[in-house]
Design a protein around this motif. Structure first.
Motif, short mmCIF file in Angstrom:
data_model
loop_
_atom_site.label_atom_id
_atom_site.label_comp_id
_atom_site.label_asym_id
_atom_site.label_seq_id
_atom_site.Cartn_x
_atom_site.Cartn_y
_atom_site.Cartn_z
N HIS A 10 0.85 -1.19 0.00
CA HIS A 10 0.00 0.00 0.00
C HIS A 10 0.89 1.24 0.00
O HIS A 10 1.85 1.33 0.77
CB HIS A 10 -0.91 0.04 1.24
N SER A 12 0.33 5.54 -0.04
CA SER A 12 -0.64 6.62 0.09
C SER A 12 0.06 7.95 -0.17
O SER A 12 1.13 8.21 0.39
CB SER A 12 -1.26 6.62 1.49
N GLU A 88 -4.89 -0.27 -8.24
CA GLU A 88 -3.83 -1.22 -7.90
C GLU A 88 -2.90 -1.35 -9.10
O GLU A 88 -3.35 -1.43 -10.24
CB GLU A 88 -4.39 -2.58 -7.52
N THR A 111 0.59 -3.23 -5.80
CA THR A 111 0.64 -2.11 -4.86
C THR A 111 -0.63 -1.30 -5.02
O THR A 111 -0.94 -0.87 -6.13
CB THR A 111 1.86 -1.21 -5.11
N THR A 114 -3.35 4.86 -2.95
CA THR A 114 -4.43 5.70 -2.45
C THR A 114 -4.00 7.15 -2.62
O THR A 114 -2.86 7.50 -2.28
CB THR A 114 -4.71 5.41 -0.97
#
Lengths: 117, 117
Positions: A10, A12, A88, A111, A114
């Motif tokens: 993830h 962000s 993604e 990955t 966001t």
């Protein structure tokens, strides 16, 4: 055999910030490398690819990636994130067998990007 | 130009049943590959068909079988379904290339979401 490792499941970022998604590969032969994007409940869309030649590759939607053989890396970047980039992302390597390519891909785990307003 | 088309888009089956998924490749492509994408994972290569023969196979049991027709379309069959077979099944088409300057990329369909209950 080929393998791909994507560092960070993830990532962000804030809208307007730099996007950096990391990909390292392992290949016993010169690799062909790809980045794909997947939106929820959809298939995969090709962002960009490296085959031969220039190591800095530009793709769609302002993304680019640089092939670094010495680091066995193919990181994906975008200077300024947009809300629509939330998705993604998958790095993949293509297998070439005996001078013939059938297009088989080995993917990383993905990955999730966001983007915050 | 229609891209890669898959049918059906969603499917619910019971454990032990058999299922057939279908794929029509992008116009001009002669190779079809099938991938299984479990939730939260990257796509995993199942097998690949070219000239109506299975050319490469990933680490999947014999319950997974396929076929390619003379018009290059393909079917994926899964027998004796298990709960763990629940996944998004992606079809990708590409063009076989040989010799120097191999440059191939795979185009993906939207996938078939299989749920085994």
């Amino acid at each position: 055999a080929q393998s791909v490792t994507q560092l960070g499941s993830h990532v962000s970022v804030s809208e307007g910030a730099l996007v950096l998604l990391r990909c390292n590969y392992s290949s016993s032969v010169p690799p062909y490398l790809f980045w794909y994007v997947q939106y929820p409940n959809q298939g995969l869309q090709l962002l960009l690819k490296y085959t031969t030649g220039a190591t800095l590759v530009k793709g769609i939607n302002g993304f680019e990636a640089e092939f670094k053989k010495s680091e066995t890396s193919f990181h994906l970047t975008k200077p300024s994130a947009h809300m629509s980039d939330a998705a993604e992302y998958f790095c993949a390597v293509s297998a070439i067998a005996g001078g013939t390519s059938y297009g088989k891909l080995t993917f990383g785990q993905g990955t999730i990007l966001t983007v915050h307003p | 130009d229609a891209g890669v088309t898959q049918s059906p888009t969603h499917l619910i089956k019971t454990r032990g049943q058999q299922v057939t998924l279908r794929c029509s490749p992008k116009s001009g492509h002669d190779t079809v590959s099938w991938y299984q994408q479990a939730l939260g994972q990257g796509p995993q290569f199942i097998f690949q068909y070219y000239e109506e023969e299975e050319r490469q196979r990933g680490n999947f049991p014999d319950r997974f079988s396929g076929h390619q027709f003379p018009n290059y379309s393909s079917e994926l069959n899964v027998n004796a379904l298990l709960l763990g077979d629940s996944a998004l099944y992606l079809c990708a088409s590409s063009l076989v290339r040989t010799g120097i300057n191999i440059n191939t990329e795979a185009f993906f369909g939207q996938g078939t979401r299989l749920t085994v209950v």
